[in-house]
Design an enzyme around this catalytic site. Structure first.
Site, PDB file in Angstrom:
ATOM      1  N   SER A 208      -9.368 -25.159 -26.006  1.00 56.39           N
ATOM      2  CA  SER A 208     -10.387 -25.903 -25.248  1.00 56.39           C
ATOM      3  C   SER A 208     -11.185 -26.884 -26.091  1.00 56.39           C
ATOM      4  CB  SER A 208     -11.351 -24.948 -24.528  1.00 56.39           C
ATOM      5  OG  SER A 208     -10.662 -24.113 -23.630  1.00 56.39           O
ATOM      6  N   LYS A 211      -7.487 -30.700 -28.244  1.00 59.13           N
ATOM      7  CA  LYS A 211      -6.448 -31.204 -29.156  1.00 59.13           C
ATOM      8  C   LYS A 211      -5.283 -31.849 -28.423  1.00 59.13           C
ATOM      9  CE  LYS A 211      -4.285 -26.635 -30.011  1.00 59.13           C
ATOM     10  NZ  LYS A 211      -5.293 -25.796 -29.307  1.00 59.13           N
ATOM     11  N   GLU A 235       4.172 -26.456 -23.723  1.00 61.21           N
ATOM     12  CA  GLU A 235       3.237 -25.633 -22.959  1.00 61.21           C
ATOM     13  C   GLU A 235       2.978 -26.207 -21.578  1.00 61.21           C
ATOM     14  OE1 GLU A 235      -0.899 -23.282 -23.872  1.00 61.21           O
ATOM     15  OE2 GLU A 235      -0.756 -25.355 -24.541  1.00 61.21           O
TER      16      GLU A 235
END
Length: 445
Positions: A208, A211, A235
């Site tokens: 969070s 990045k 992801e």
């Protein structure tokens, strides 16, 4: 070993010496895998590149065994081949392959030879079709075959003489622009010189911190320089990455993607249309395979680099700990070390910068000062060793809601192999995932 008479008709050349070299190279590759199973992860050849059905079938079986997470050996190979064992030469032939190969050290050389001859075959067949039936389609096929013959090592090593001449000329000619791909932030460019050829850049932060948003923005900055950006998203889906990019470019709240038809205003709709058009026309490429291997990454980079050999180029991988590793490692840190070493090798091989996102250990949370350190990198020894640049993101408002820093984000350069370290402060517009300079001015897209 294999008989020259067995070679299939489509393969190039009719000289016995050349044919023997090809067959010998293929045998050495297959034998190397049986000798040292781990080398199959470094081989970029595909089944189609082998000249004989026998060798193609054996190599396909090797890949299948590897994908199951097993070591490639005569036992696992026979089990995978099943009824085809005798057709490829039998168990004795497989044992001879391993015995015939003295070492796996030269597999890259044999791989290059096999691939070169395969490409020559494509050119020969395309040229034949072009001369036999002159059509735009046959001309296009011939062009594609010729284009595939560009050097695979796209970043050629300079000779000593060339290097010295280049350095001498730099004394009398001012460089235009940065030595690398600009980041979009003058203060960050001043410390790094941009992302340079052959660099492995680690971008790490706790969850969070922003990045992924920061990395996407860096990728788009390369696009703005008429470059190519290849993003491996392990992801997020491609749709999620695109939505983040579009929100960042337009300054439109990301939550509106839940129902854009309903929530986008009359003023926001033209902005989104323009951004969609810009991204569509750009060379912003996405791969969302969550199980992608290093070999598959290498192949995609190679293909895209061949298409755009002279453009600024940036690869983004999100993130390190999700990369699939073929083979077995006694410890997790050894697997991580293998990945970073391979990626550093790719950066140098293709002459491109690679930005690799990474997680930080939970040890950060146990300290009073939660600013990241190099020791906070998971399996930090290997990552730190292979990285040219290590960047950390830190937001004080994540930990302290009453902070006076507001939207401020610290970008800490904790390692810079070819320059100074330091901290750059920017602001993070979290609602649409955009980083801006301290003056708050958004950069145009």
């Amino acid at each position: 070993m294999n008989s020259v008479r067995d070679i299939e008709q489509y393969h190039p050349g009719n000289e016995e010496k050349l044919l023997r070299q090809i067959l010998e190279a293929e045998s050495m590759i297959l034998g190397a895998v049986l000798l040292e199973p781990g080398v199959i992860g470094d081989i970029t050849l595909e089944e189609k590149h082998f000249s004989q059905w026998h060798n193609r079938r054996i190599f396909a079986a090797m890949r299948a065994v590897e994908e199951k997470g097993l070591d490639v050996n005569p036992v696992t190979l026979v089990d995978e081949l099943r009824e085809d064992v005798e057709q490829v030469g039998g168990v004795q032939f497989l044992l001879e392959l391993a015995a015939h190969c003295p070492t796996a050290a030269n597999v890259a050389h044999f791989e290059s030879l096999v691939l070169k001859q395969y490409e020559l075959a494509l050119i020969r067949d395309s040229a034949y079709e072009f001369l036999r039936d002159y059509t735009p389609e046959s001309a296009h096929d011939l062009y594609k075959a010729l284009a595939s013959m560009k050097p695979h090592m796209t970043h050629q090593e300079e000779s000593k003489k060339e290097l010295m001449v280049e350095l001498y000329e730099s004394l009398y000619h001012e460089r235009e622009g940065l030595p690398g791909v600009a980041t979009g932030f003058e203060s960050l460019d001043a410390l790094t010189g941009g992302w340079k050829e052959g660099e492995l850049i680690i971008l790490a932060a706790r969850p969070s911190m922003g990045k992924t948003a920061f990395a996407i923005q860096l990728a788009w900055e390369c696009i703005k320089q008429d470059g190519v950006a290849l993003t491996f998203s392990l992801e997020m889906s491609s749709r999620q990455v695109m939505q983040r990019l579009l929100s960042s470019l337009t300054g439109i709240n990301m939550m509106k993607w839940n129902n854009p038809y309903k929530y986008l205003t009359v003023d926001e709709m033209p902005k989104m249309h323009a951004a969609l058009n810009d991204v569509y026309k750009s060379d912003f490429e996405l791969s969302q395979n969550g199980m992608i291997t290093l070999q598959e990454m290498r192949q995609q980079i190679l293909t895209l680099k061949q298409e755009h050999p002279d453009k600024p180029f940036l690869v983004l991988i999100d993130y390190l700990q999700l990369i699939t590793v073929k083979g077995r490692f006694d410890r997790h840190d050894l697997a991580i070390g293998y990945i970073t070493k391979e990626l550093k090798g790719m950066a140098r091989e293709f002459g491109i910068p690679i930005i690799l996102l990474s997680q930080l250990s939970r040890g950060v949370e146990s300290r009073e000062d939660k600013r990241p350190r190099l020791t906070d990198l998971r399996d930090s020894g290997n990552i730190e060793q292979d990285a040219d640049v290590v960047l950390f993101l830190y937001r004080d408002d994540y930990y302290h809601t009453d902070t006076k820093s507001g939207r401020e984000v610290e970008i800490k350069i904790a390692k810079n192999r070819n320059g100074p370290v330091g901290t750059v402060k920017v602001e993070f517009m979290k609602e649409f995932g955009r980083f801006v300079g301290r003056k708050g001015r958004m950069m145009e897209h």
